[in-house]
Design a protein around this motif. Structure first.
Motif, short mmCIF file in Angstrom:
data_model
loop_
_atom_site.label_atom_id
_atom_site.label_comp_id
_atom_site.label_asym_id
_atom_site.label_seq_id
_atom_site.Cartn_x
_atom_site.Cartn_y
_atom_site.Cartn_z
N ASN A 76 37.54 27.62 40.72
CA ASN A 76 37.89 28.69 39.97
C ASN A 76 38.11 30.10 40.97
O ASN A 76 37.58 31.04 40.79
CB ASN A 76 37.12 28.95 38.90
CG ASN A 76 37.47 30.02 37.81
OD1 ASN A 76 38.67 30.06 37.61
ND2 ASN A 76 36.88 30.71 37.08
N ILE A 77 38.68 29.78 41.92
CA ILE A 77 39.13 30.88 42.90
C ILE A 77 40.41 31.53 42.59
O ILE A 77 41.40 31.04 42.30
CB ILE A 77 39.06 30.52 44.28
CG1 ILE A 77 37.72 29.69 44.98
CG2 ILE A 77 39.63 31.42 45.23
CD1 ILE A 77 37.98 28.92 46.06
N GLU A 78 40.14 32.88 42.32
CA GLU A 78 41.30 33.62 41.89
C GLU A 78 41.78 34.64 42.60
O GLU A 78 41.04 35.11 43.55
CB GLU A 78 41.25 34.14 40.44
CG GLU A 78 40.69 33.16 39.29
CD GLU A 78 40.10 33.77 37.83
OE1 GLU A 78 39.54 34.87 38.05
OE2 GLU A 78 40.41 32.95 36.95
N VAL A 79 43.08 35.37 42.54
CA VAL A 79 43.57 36.12 43.19
C VAL A 79 42.44 37.45 43.12
O VAL A 79 42.09 37.74 42.06
CB VAL A 79 44.92 36.59 42.79
CG1 VAL A 79 45.51 37.72 43.42
CG2 VAL A 79 46.05 35.55 43.16
N GLY A 80 42.27 38.17 44.22
CA GLY A 80 41.28 39.25 44.15
C GLY A 80 39.86 38.60 44.36
O GLY A 80 39.27 39.77 44.78
N ASP A 81 39.57 37.50 44.25
CA ASP A 81 38.35 37.06 44.76
C ASP A 81 38.26 37.15 46.09
O ASP A 81 38.88 37.03 47.00
CB ASP A 81 37.99 35.58 44.17
CG ASP A 81 37.76 35.48 42.86
OD1 ASP A 81 37.84 36.42 42.20
OD2 ASP A 81 37.91 34.24 42.35
N ARG A 82 36.71 37.23 46.72
CA ARG A 82 36.64 37.28 47.96
C ARG A 82 36.01 36.15 48.44
O ARG A 82 34.85 35.58 47.81
CB ARG A 82 35.80 38.55 48.72
CG ARG A 82 36.50 39.89 48.08
CD ARG A 82 35.87 41.05 48.45
NE ARG A 82 35.56 41.30 49.86
CZ ARG A 82 36.21 41.90 50.82
NH1 ARG A 82 37.38 42.48 50.25
NH2 ARG A 82 36.30 41.86 52.00
N VAL A 83 36.28 35.41 49.61
CA VAL A 83 35.49 34.17 50.06
C VAL A 83 35.12 34.42 51.23
O VAL A 83 35.77 35.31 52.23
CB VAL A 83 36.53 33.11 49.95
CG1 VAL A 83 36.96 32.82 48.61
CG2 VAL A 83 37.60 33.28 50.91
N ARG A 84 34.14 33.72 51.78
CA ARG A 84 33.47 33.88 53.10
C ARG A 84 34.03 32.70 53.87
O ARG A 84 33.78 31.49 53.46
CB ARG A 84 31.86 33.78 53.14
CG ARG A 84 31.27 33.94 54.49
CD ARG A 84 29.81 34.01 54.40
NE ARG A 84 29.42 34.75 53.70
CZ ARG A 84 28.87 36.25 53.67
NH1 ARG A 84 28.41 36.55 55.02
NH2 ARG A 84 28.17 36.78 52.79
N VAL A 85 34.67 32.95 55.07
CA VAL A 85 35.16 31.71 55.90
C VAL A 85 34.30 31.80 57.27
O VAL A 85 34.07 32.74 57.75
CB VAL A 85 36.84 32.13 56.04
CG1 VAL A 85 37.55 31.12 57.20
CG2 VAL A 85 37.30 32.40 54.93
N LYS A 86 34.36 30.56 57.74
CA LYS A 86 33.81 30.10 58.92
C LYS A 86 34.70 29.45 59.89
O LYS A 86 34.91 28.36 59.44
CB LYS A 86 32.30 29.53 58.62
CG LYS A 86 31.45 28.84 60.02
CD LYS A 86 30.24 28.53 59.64
CE LYS A 86 29.44 28.18 60.94
NZ LYS A 86 28.28 27.47 60.78
N ILE A 87 34.96 29.75 60.94
CA ILE A 87 35.99 29.05 61.79
C ILE A 87 34.83 28.10 62.53
O ILE A 87 33.93 28.62 63.12
CB ILE A 87 36.69 30.11 62.62
CG1 ILE A 87 37.47 30.89 61.69
CG2 ILE A 87 37.45 29.25 63.57
CD1 ILE A 87 38.27 31.86 62.50
N ILE A 88 35.24 26.85 62.26
CA ILE A 88 34.47 25.91 63.04
C ILE A 88 35.10 25.12 64.32
O ILE A 88 34.65 24.68 65.16
CB ILE A 88 33.81 24.77 62.32
CG1 ILE A 88 34.71 24.00 61.39
CG2 ILE A 88 32.78 25.68 61.35
CD1 ILE A 88 34.15 22.93 60.73
N GLU A 89 36.30 25.10 64.30
CA GLU A 89 37.31 24.69 65.21
C GLU A 89 38.61 25.39 65.40
O GLU A 89 39.11 25.61 64.20
CB GLU A 89 37.38 23.10 64.95
CG GLU A 89 38.27 22.52 65.95
CD GLU A 89 38.18 20.84 65.73
OE1 GLU A 89 38.73 20.10 66.66
OE2 GLU A 89 37.80 20.62 64.82
N ILE A 90 39.31 25.40 66.51
CA ILE A 90 40.56 25.82 66.49
C ILE A 90 41.54 24.71 67.21
O ILE A 90 41.18 24.25 68.24
CB ILE A 90 40.69 27.04 67.56
CG1 ILE A 90 40.17 28.41 66.70
CG2 ILE A 90 42.20 27.58 67.31
CD1 ILE A 90 39.82 29.55 67.50
N ILE A 91 42.65 24.33 66.49
CA ILE A 91 43.25 23.11 66.98
C ILE A 91 44.60 23.74 67.42
O ILE A 91 45.36 24.17 66.33
CB ILE A 91 43.49 22.04 65.98
CG1 ILE A 91 42.10 21.52 65.25
CG2 ILE A 91 44.33 20.87 66.30
CD1 ILE A 91 42.30 20.77 63.97
#
Length: 55
Positions: free
Chosen positions: A32-47
């Motif tokens: 239920n992620i909606e426009v305006g929600d904030r999410v925490r992102v973790k980068i684990i790999e760059i391809i």
């Protein structure tokens, strides 16, 4: 009150203009992620993709 939910899912996303990434619709619906929600992102790999294959 802020609703914080701990979730653990992983997906691969292409970086688009302005350094943005897109959360797949399936995950947005499940969590239920909606426009305006904030999410925490973790980068684990760059391809890195060769320039000849980028579109």
């Amino acid at each position: 009150m802020v609703d914080k939910r701990k979730v653990d899912f992983e997906f691969e996303a292409k970086v688009i203009g302005g350094g943005r990434i897109t959360i797949p619709q399936e995950f947005r619906e499940i969590y239920n992620i909606e426009v305006g929600d904030r999410v925490r992102v973790k980068i684990i790999e760059i391809i890195k993709v060769p320039k000849s294959r980028k579109r």
